[in-house]
Enzyme design. Structure first.
Site, PDB file in Angstrom:
ATOM      1  N   SER A 176       4.592  -5.651  -2.529  1.00  0.00           N
ATOM      2  CA  SER A 176       4.774  -4.222  -2.762  1.00  0.00           C
ATOM      3  C   SER A 176       5.539  -3.600  -1.600  1.00  0.00           C
ATOM      4  O   SER A 176       6.655  -4.009  -1.301  1.00  0.00           O
ATOM      5  CB  SER A 176       3.416  -3.558  -2.997  1.00  0.00           C
ATOM      6  OG  SER A 176       3.573  -2.235  -3.469  1.00  0.00           O
ATOM      7  N   GLY A 178       0.809  -1.222   0.000  1.00  0.00           N
ATOM      8  CA  GLY A 178       0.000   0.000   0.000  1.00  0.00           C
ATOM      9  C   GLY A 178       0.834   1.259   0.000  1.00  0.00           C
ATOM     10  O   GLY A 178       0.430   2.277   0.553  1.00  0.00           O
TER      11      GLY A 178
END
Length: 499
Positions: A176, A95
């Site tokens: 991520s 995120g």
């Protein structure tokens, strides 16, 4: 129905049991005073009900649902009735270091099919987790999100046996921003022995921020809040005002600095004392099997954002600085000449530069040092937005990894709905999940004949698509040009240093 009470180091907890799966949600592993290190939660004696996800970490769009002091919780899925200790997967969500949470990842399907114990965690985000204020009078405020993750790992190792897990068979994974944290955590001396395997999916090319850049961000935020004379007052600034100031600083940084980004793990000299890639190159982690993965069209999502993400401009600037305008044009010409019919050459070039090449370079370092490493690329387009319209862009693999076949799951924090999967989705997702669970269980994602480990002489790249196949990474015409330009750039650098 409710489970029997399970003892933990903080007190007994009660979860829910359904369909042979026990689930414990919102389990507090620490409390987090603002800009201070996480501390053990206050102990309790009566069984605590843990059947609902805990508070989100404060983040844009969810400040009204956040509880910054008690957002550090984790979620556990474990099969009922297992008579042996199970391998454990701890997942760190992504995120961009500013959004997300463990509640977006329901681990019941993976836990049942392992069988394994699946754990997802929350950590502090944005300024609360990454703003470096230890040089501004707040001594503990550096790499707080990293220390949050360490606190979660410590809790899991101390307690997972009570949930049927083997604390000595723990795999740390992330996607991520979470993958960047996995890479950073793997290299920390204080994390040694906490886990035995690691998975990093779609880690950004710049895993670690410099201390100078982090200090610049902190100074700008303090100035934006008009707290230059009393930086310590930031501990009482209302969350909306703090996050609004960070947003304004972020927009300016995107245009004014080479880094372009605001938050991430920082080479601060204490929590993170060394550049992670140097630690991998030294062979200190050679005993840790490593799976590194990315998605084929990583950059599409960021090109299509409004405005395009700062990493687009930053990546092109860095390539022009490294190889010169002529080198940049040679690269772009090579990508145009070798593009698929449905491929944007500019996007493919930036995806390689920011995502794929850094992962391949890290695989080379780990393999050269004697470590076992596997490299993959996710080429399948899930029949779920945004991937249906954007292709296998950032997060496509994650959507399939956490699917409850034959359906994609809802993502409440991202506000994305799930939905039914196509036969192709199910085929690719089943293979991806099976590879992950095999890695968690055995330390290898597949049998050697189907997916060989990455070696200095041979560089196999596993492609998750239809069909699953393996290609030699180092035989690509694009890879050869990258190697030529990089060698020339290194030669020029050595000449400057010698002169």
């Amino acid at each position: 129905m409710l489970t029997n009470a399970v003892p933990t180091t903080s007190g007994p907890i009660v979860g829910s049991e359904q369909g042979g799966m026990r689930t414990f949600k919102g389990v507090p592993f620490a409390i987090a005073p603002r800009f201070a290190r996480a501390r053990p939660p206050l102990a309790w004696t009566e069984p605590r009900r843990c059947t609902d996800y805990g508070a989100f970490a404060p983040q844009p769009g969810h400040l009204d649902q956040a509880d910054e002091a008690s957002c550090l919780s984790l979620n556990i899925w474990t099969p009922a009735g297992i008579d042996r200790p199970l391998p454990v997967l701890v997942f760190i969500h992504g995120g961009a270091f500013v959004t997300g949470g463990g509640a977006d990842y329901d681990g019941a399907f993976l836990a049942a099919h392992g069988p394994a114990v699946i754990v997802t965690i929350n950590y502090r985000l944005g300024p609360l987790g990454f703003l470096q204020l230890h040089r501004h009078g707040l001594d503990e405020a550096n790499n707080l999100a990293i220390t949050d993750a360490m606190a979660a790992l410590d809790w899991v190792r101390a307690n997972v046996a009570s949930f049927g897990g083997d604390p000595d068979a723990l795999t740390l994974s992330g996607q991520s921003a979470g993958a960047s944290m996995v890479i950073a955590l793997a290299t920390l001396p204080q994390a040694k022995g906490r886990f035995i395997r690691a998975i990093a999916l779609s880690a950004p090319g710049r895993n670690i921020m410099s201390a100078d850049h982090a200090d610049d961000v902190a100074r700008r935020v303090i100035d934006e809040l008009e707290l230059v004379r009393d930086p310590g007052a930031i501990t009482s600034v209302p969350l909306p005002r703090l996050f609004a100031a960070v947003e304004r600083v972020s927009r300016r940084l995107a245009d004014e600095t080479e880094a372009g980004t605001v938050f991430g793990p920082v080479l601060d000299g204490s929590v993170i004392a060394r550049e992670p890639r140097d630690v991998f190159a030294d062979g200190i982690l050679r005993e840790i099997p490593l799976w590194l993965g990315s998605c084929r069209d990583e950059m599409v999502m960021f090109l299509k954002s409004t405005p395009p993400a700062a990493m687009i401009r930053t990546t092109e600037r860095q390539l022009r600085a490294a190889f010169g305008d002529a080198g940049w044009e040679r690269l772009l010409a090579r990508y145009r000449a070798t593009a698929r019919i449905d491929e944007d050459p500019y996007e493919a070039l930036l995806s390689d530069a920011f995502w794929h090449r850094p992962m391949a370079d890290l695989a080379r370092l780990h393999a050269a040092a004697g470590g076992a490493v596997w490299l993959s690329r996710f080429d399948h387009r899930p029949a779920l937005e945004p991937f249906l319209s954007q292709g296998p862009t950032h997060g496509a693999d994650n959507a399939c990894l956490w699917a409850h076949l034959p359906d994609f799951i809802d993502r409440p924090i991202l506000k994305r709905k799930g939905g039914p999967m196509t036969p192709a989705d199910i085929d690719v997702a089943a293979r991806f999940q099976a590879s992950l669970l095999r890695f968690v269980t055995s330390g290898a994602p597949d049998i050697a004949e189907a997916w060989p480990r990455f070696e200095p002489a041979q560089e196999p790249l596993a492609i998750f698509g239809q069909p699953f196949h393996v290609v030699p990474l180092n035989e690509s015409a694009r890879v050869r040009l990258w190697a030529e330009l990089s060698a020339g750039s290194n030669d020029k650098k050595k000449m400057r240093e010698a002169g």
